[in-house]
Write a protein that holds these residues in place. Structure first.
Motif, PDB file in Angstrom:
ATOM      1  N   ALA A 121     106.110  20.034  31.516  1.00  0.00           N
ATOM      2  CA  ALA A 121     105.329  18.796  31.434  1.00  0.00           C
ATOM      3  C   ALA A 121     103.896  19.083  31.835  1.00  0.00           C
ATOM      4  O   ALA A 121     103.645  19.671  32.885  1.00  0.00           O
ATOM      5  CB  ALA A 121     105.928  17.733  32.351  1.00  0.00           C
ATOM      6  N   VAL A 171      99.670  17.267  31.463  1.00  0.00           N
ATOM      7  CA  VAL A 171      98.975  15.990  31.285  1.00  0.00           C
ATOM      8  C   VAL A 171      97.813  16.201  30.330  1.00  0.00           C
ATOM      9  O   VAL A 171      96.997  17.112  30.513  1.00  0.00           O
ATOM     10  CB  VAL A 171      98.468  15.430  32.635  1.00  0.00           C
ATOM     11  CG1 VAL A 171      97.716  14.118  32.421  1.00  0.00           C
ATOM     12  CG2 VAL A 171      99.645  15.214  33.586  1.00  0.00           C
ATOM     13  N   ARG A 186      97.766  20.877  37.272  1.00  0.00           N
ATOM     14  CA  ARG A 186      99.094  20.605  37.832  1.00  0.00           C
ATOM     15  C   ARG A 186     100.105  20.448  36.687  1.00  0.00           C
ATOM     16  O   ARG A 186      99.811  19.787  35.690  1.00  0.00           O
ATOM     17  CB  ARG A 186      99.060  19.361  38.725  1.00  0.00           C
ATOM     18  CG  ARG A 186      98.301  19.616  40.027  1.00  0.00           C
ATOM     19  CD  ARG A 186      98.163  18.359  40.850  1.00  0.00           C
ATOM     20  NE  ARG A 186      97.370  17.339  40.149  1.00  0.00           N
ATOM     21  CZ  ARG A 186      97.110  16.135  40.637  1.00  0.00           C
ATOM     22  NH1 ARG A 186      97.579  15.787  41.816  1.00  0.00           N
ATOM     23  NH2 ARG A 186      96.381  15.277  39.942  1.00  0.00           N
ATOM     24  N   VAL A 187     101.277  21.055  36.836  1.00  0.00           N
ATOM     25  CA  VAL A 187     102.329  21.005  35.819  1.00  0.00           C
ATOM     26  C   VAL A 187     103.659  20.721  36.509  1.00  0.00           C
ATOM     27  O   VAL A 187     103.748  20.736  37.743  1.00  0.00           O
ATOM     28  CB  VAL A 187     102.425  22.340  35.037  1.00  0.00           C
ATOM     29  CG1 VAL A 187     101.103  22.684  34.347  1.00  0.00           C
ATOM     30  CG2 VAL A 187     102.887  23.484  35.922  1.00  0.00           C
ATOM     31  N   ALA A 188     104.685  20.456  35.712  1.00  0.00           N
ATOM     32  CA  ALA A 188     106.051  20.319  36.234  1.00  0.00           C
ATOM     33  C   ALA A 188     106.990  20.842  35.176  1.00  0.00           C
ATOM     34  O   ALA A 188     106.644  20.865  33.989  1.00  0.00           O
ATOM     35  CB  ALA A 188     106.354  18.862  36.548  1.00  0.00           C
ATOM     36  N   PHE A 189     108.167  21.295  35.601  1.00  0.00           N
ATOM     37  CA  PHE A 189     109.154  21.716  34.611  1.00  0.00           C
ATOM     38  C   PHE A 189     110.545  21.607  35.193  1.00  0.00           C
ATOM     39  O   PHE A 189     110.728  21.633  36.406  1.00  0.00           O
ATOM     40  CB  PHE A 189     108.868  23.128  34.082  1.00  0.00           C
ATOM     41  CG  PHE A 189     108.639  24.190  35.122  1.00  0.00           C
ATOM     42  CD1 PHE A 189     107.386  24.364  35.694  1.00  0.00           C
ATOM     43  CD2 PHE A 189     109.660  25.028  35.516  1.00  0.00           C
ATOM     44  CE1 PHE A 189     107.159  25.350  36.642  1.00  0.00           C
ATOM     45  CE2 PHE A 189     109.445  26.026  36.468  1.00  0.00           C
ATOM     46  CZ  PHE A 189     108.196  26.183  37.029  1.00  0.00           C
ATOM     47  N   ARG A 197     107.632  21.401  40.633  1.00  0.00           N
ATOM     48  CA  ARG A 197     106.234  21.018  40.417  1.00  0.00           C
ATOM     49  C   ARG A 197     105.371  22.191  40.866  1.00  0.00           C
ATOM     50  O   ARG A 197     105.747  22.927  41.780  1.00  0.00           O
ATOM     51  CB  ARG A 197     105.888  19.754  41.205  1.00  0.00           C
ATOM     52  CG  ARG A 197     106.437  18.506  40.514  1.00  0.00           C
ATOM     53  CD  ARG A 197     105.954  17.232  41.180  1.00  0.00           C
ATOM     54  NE  ARG A 197     106.673  16.979  42.402  1.00  0.00           N
ATOM     55  CZ  ARG A 197     106.138  16.486  43.519  1.00  0.00           C
ATOM     56  NH1 ARG A 197     104.841  16.228  43.572  1.00  0.00           N
ATOM     57  NH2 ARG A 197     106.884  16.270  44.585  1.00  0.00           N
TER      58      ARG A 197
END
Lengths: 127, 127
Positions: free
Chosen positions: B21, B23, B62-65, B80
């Motif tokens: 994920a 943004v 910043r990312v998340a997975f 995160r």
């Protein structure tokens, strides 16, 4: 309304996990595996009204999610959308329906009083 | 540095797809299935420098997975993190390495000159 492209219909009909991306109030993304069902032109997710994802979509209703074909990992769909509306679901009916869809016992969850149905309208299907 | 919790180590060692994920510059999230490898305390992703995800992380690092265990779908890890740095990879070496890890032919891709290595430092492991 954006229709589901024909070539992705099986990925959306099958009980596959999707990974839902939301944006936290501080602007960072969040990713969570989720159950879903597509009905009446909307993607439906069950959730509770006290968890982080709920606060995220109250703040930023745009979401995204991707679904991979487990039989062919290079076949997948990426969807972007927006929360159309949220309904209270105090009997946990959507959770029970999704539990059945995903091979579970179809029972309502212990946290049913806090359950909500999140309806997402797709805006883009990619690839 | 946040260590990978012991109970998730297998999910990170195995060649499982993750859903990343990011943004977008307009604030909406994006979700994409991705290869990855964990090395030297960082999560590494191969990408090109001309696609949307690259523009996203330049704007918001910043990312998340999340990664699901295909043998037990209710076992998963959500991560995160933040992009630590990006390296040019004009021979496509990381792509080739990941291709081998995921059962492919281990060849560099046709778009090698545009390839970059994205190194992500985990900040939170959830659940």
């Amino acid at each position: 309304m954006v229709e589901v492209p024909e070539k992705y219909k099986d990925l959306i009909d099958r009980p596959l996990f999707t990974h839902l991306a939301t944006v936290r109030p501080d602007g960072a993304p969040q990713a969570n595996p989720m159950w879903f069902v597509y009905k009446d032109g909307l993607f439906w997710f069950t959730h509770t009204d006290f968890r982080q994802k709920y606060r995220n979509i109250e703040h930023e209703p745009r979401v995204a999610f991707s679904i991979v074909d487990p039989d062919s990992a290079y076949r997948y769909v990426e969807v972007r959308g927006v929360v159309d509306h949220i309904e209270k679901d105090p009997t946990g009916s959507l959770y029970a329906e999704l539990s059945s869809r995903y091979g579970g016992d179809g029972q309502a969850p212990p946290d049913a009083p806090s359950r909500v149905k999140i309806a997402v309208r797709a805006t883009h299907f990619s690839k």
